[in-house]
Structure formats: C-alpha cells, structure tokens
Design a protein around this motif. Structure first.
Motif, mmCIF file in Angstrom:
data_model
loop_
_atom_site.group_PDB
_atom_site.id
_atom_site.type_symbol
_atom_site.label_atom_id
_atom_site.label_comp_id
_atom_site.label_asym_id
_atom_site.label_seq_id
_atom_site.Cartn_x
_atom_site.Cartn_y
_atom_site.Cartn_z
ATOM 1 N N TRP A 1 22.263 -17.132 2.377
ATOM 2 C CA TRP A 1 21.804 -17.715 3.173
ATOM 3 C C TRP A 1 22.009 -17.307 4.093
ATOM 4 O O TRP A 1 21.725 -17.645 5.368
ATOM 5 N N LYS A 2 23.339 -17.080 4.814
ATOM 6 C CA LYS A 2 24.151 -17.632 5.820
ATOM 7 C C LYS A 2 24.498 -15.763 6.678
ATOM 8 O O LYS A 2 23.736 -15.820 8.021
ATOM 9 N N GLU A 3 24.177 -14.970 5.895
ATOM 10 C CA GLU A 3 23.913 -13.264 6.387
ATOM 11 C C GLU A 3 22.409 -13.418 6.850
ATOM 12 O O GLU A 3 21.479 -13.266 8.109
ATOM 13 N N MET A 4 20.718 -14.288 6.681
ATOM 14 C CA MET A 4 19.842 -14.652 6.386
ATOM 15 C C MET A 4 19.764 -15.339 7.335
ATOM 16 O O MET A 4 18.995 -14.807 8.592
ATOM 17 N N ILE A 5 20.581 -16.172 7.832
ATOM 18 C CA ILE A 5 20.215 -17.067 8.764
ATOM 19 C C ILE A 5 21.132 -16.808 10.525
ATOM 20 O O ILE A 5 20.105 -16.637 11.845
ATOM 21 N N LEU A 6 21.693 -15.558 10.437
ATOM 22 C CA LEU A 6 22.370 -15.035 11.148
ATOM 23 C C LEU A 6 21.557 -14.051 11.984
ATOM 24 O O LEU A 6 21.609 -13.531 13.258
ATOM 25 N N ILE B 1 13.106 -17.888 1.011
ATOM 26 C CA ILE B 1 13.334 -17.752 -0.114
ATOM 27 C C ILE B 1 13.871 -16.723 -0.887
ATOM 28 O O ILE B 1 14.601 -16.452 -1.682
ATOM 29 N N ASP B 2 14.042 -15.211 -0.060
ATOM 30 C CA ASP B 2 14.904 -14.173 -0.733
ATOM 31 C C ASP B 2 16.184 -14.266 -0.301
ATOM 32 O O ASP B 2 16.970 -13.319 -0.713
ATOM 33 N N ALA B 3 16.497 -15.203 0.489
ATOM 34 C CA ALA B 3 17.838 -14.973 0.529
ATOM 35 C C ALA B 3 18.648 -16.093 -0.216
ATOM 36 O O ALA B 3 19.558 -16.963 -0.632
ATOM 37 N N GLY B 4 17.396 -16.892 -1.831
ATOM 38 C CA GLY B 4 17.696 -17.601 -2.489
ATOM 39 C C GLY B 4 17.587 -19.293 -2.597
ATOM 40 O O GLY B 4 18.116 -19.923 -3.172
ATOM 41 N N VAL B 5 17.295 -19.399 -1.340
ATOM 42 C CA VAL B 5 16.497 -21.338 -0.999
ATOM 43 C C VAL B 5 15.532 -21.090 -1.965
ATOM 44 O O VAL B 5 14.710 -20.349 -2.407
ATOM 45 N N ILE B 6 15.593 -22.410 -2.993
ATOM 46 C CA ILE B 6 14.745 -22.836 -3.588
ATOM 47 C C ILE B 6 14.285 -24.135 -2.577
ATOM 48 O O ILE B 6 14.056 -24.927 -2.793
ATOM 49 N N ILE B 7 12.857 -24.002 -2.405
ATOM 50 C CA ILE B 7 12.052 -23.641 -1.514
ATOM 51 C C ILE B 7 11.582 -25.715 -2.260
ATOM 52 O O ILE B 7 12.097 -26.295 -1.451
#
Length: 97
Positions: free
Chosen positions: A16-21, A73-79
């Motif tokens: 998730w951190k990589e995605m947001i950065l 979603i791809d980063a694993g967030v369960i929306i």
C-alpha cells in the motif's frame, strides 16, 4: 478538512505504501496530504490513514477516481471493508506538551 480512513489490506502495508508513494500526482490533483498512515503494530493488514483534503470536491474526486480505486485494490485494499470518517475542525495537532 481531515478524514480518517480505516481499512483492511490483503497484501500488507508495504505494498500500500509503495502504491501511495507512486501516486503523488493523484494526491496533488485532489489537494490531498497524508498526515499519517500506518498499520497496526500487531496486524500489518489493518491500517489507519489521516488525510487532509483542501476541499470537499477533492475528497469526492479522490473517492470516485477509477484509476486510484484500481491501484488501491491492486495494492491489497479490501474496499468494502474501508471506513472513511470526517473529522471535526476542532482538533489538536503536533502538541508535545
């Protein structure tokens, strides 16, 4: 305005951190600043984010952006387990006593 986002992850916090950065352009587009983001000490798949939005329009834009939804979603967030809470304007920040 500040918003607290509590969300469950399926792939851990670091993805998730990589995605947001990698999506700094989206944060700028929607007038967002992440004040804090981190996972629970005992559970890398449970996290909290405190976000500052410059406007309600920015928050709505972020929430409806299909590209960022897919990236999350791809980063694993369960929306469907994410909870967004508007915070009061009455707050204390960075107080060290």
């Amino acid at each position: 305005m500040y918003v607290k986002i509590e969300q469950k992850l399926s792939k851990g916090f670091n993805l998730w951190k990589e995605m947001i950065l990698a999506n700094g352009d989206k944060l700028k587009k929607y007038g967002m600043t992440i004040a804090f983001a981190g996972s629970d000490k005992e559970d890398d798949n449970t996290m909290t984010v405190i976000v500052h939005f410059e406007s309600m329009e920015g928050m709505k834009g972020f929430s409806g952006d299909e590209e960022i939804i897919k990236a999350r979603i791809d980063a694993g967030v369960i929306i469907d387990q994410s909870k967004m809470t508007m915070m009061s304007d009455d707050s204390v920040m960075n107080h060290s006593g």
